[in-house]
Design an enzyme around this catalytic site. Sequence first.
Site, PDB file in Angstrom:
ATOM      1  N   TYR A  88       0.938  -1.105   0.096  1.00 49.60           N
ATOM      2  CA  TYR A  88       0.051   0.010  -0.043  1.00 49.60           C
ATOM      3  C   TYR A  88       0.771   1.258   0.120  1.00 49.60           C
ATOM      4  CZ  TYR A  88      -3.723   3.303   1.562  1.00 49.60           C
ATOM      5  OH  TYR A  88      -4.384   4.479   1.794  1.00 49.60           O
TER       6      TYR A  88
ATOM      7  N   LYS B 189       1.467   4.247  -2.853  1.00 49.78           N
ATOM      8  CA  LYS B 189       1.519   5.704  -2.606  1.00 49.78           C
ATOM      9  C   LYS B 189       2.653   6.466  -2.950  1.00 49.78           C
ATOM     10  CE  LYS B 189      -2.908   5.649  -0.671  1.00 49.78           C
ATOM     11  NZ  LYS B 189      -3.804   6.280  -1.230  1.00 49.78           N
TER      12      LYS B 189
END
Length: 115
Positions: free
Chosen positions: A13, A17
């Site tokens: 994750y 980003k």
Amino acid sequence: MHEFVPWEGYSAYTSAKAGLSIFTKTLAQETADKGIRVVAIAPAAIQTPISQSVWSDPQSFKDLNEKISMGRLGNPEEIGDVAAFLASDLASYITGTTLAVNGGMLIYPEFRHGG
């Protein structure tokens, strides 16, 4: 938020980003001379259905608010206002960056009184 802050157990994750960050910068570099601006918005702690399990539980809500310098969750309209600003001529000299919209989570309020 996790473009800037690591999060143990969420490496995929946070890597995604971070990837969006360099994508934003590179795309801005490729298009700036054409008058195209590229800016990312990095919201955190916004009161939306995806975070309902946190803000609907009193203890979790309290714990989260303590991590936010402004002491409250943001709302979706505030993110919309940022997007409208960035799309306007008022932001005509902004490109190739990420605007963090997080109520001050990145200034680590727990360090306000010595950490």
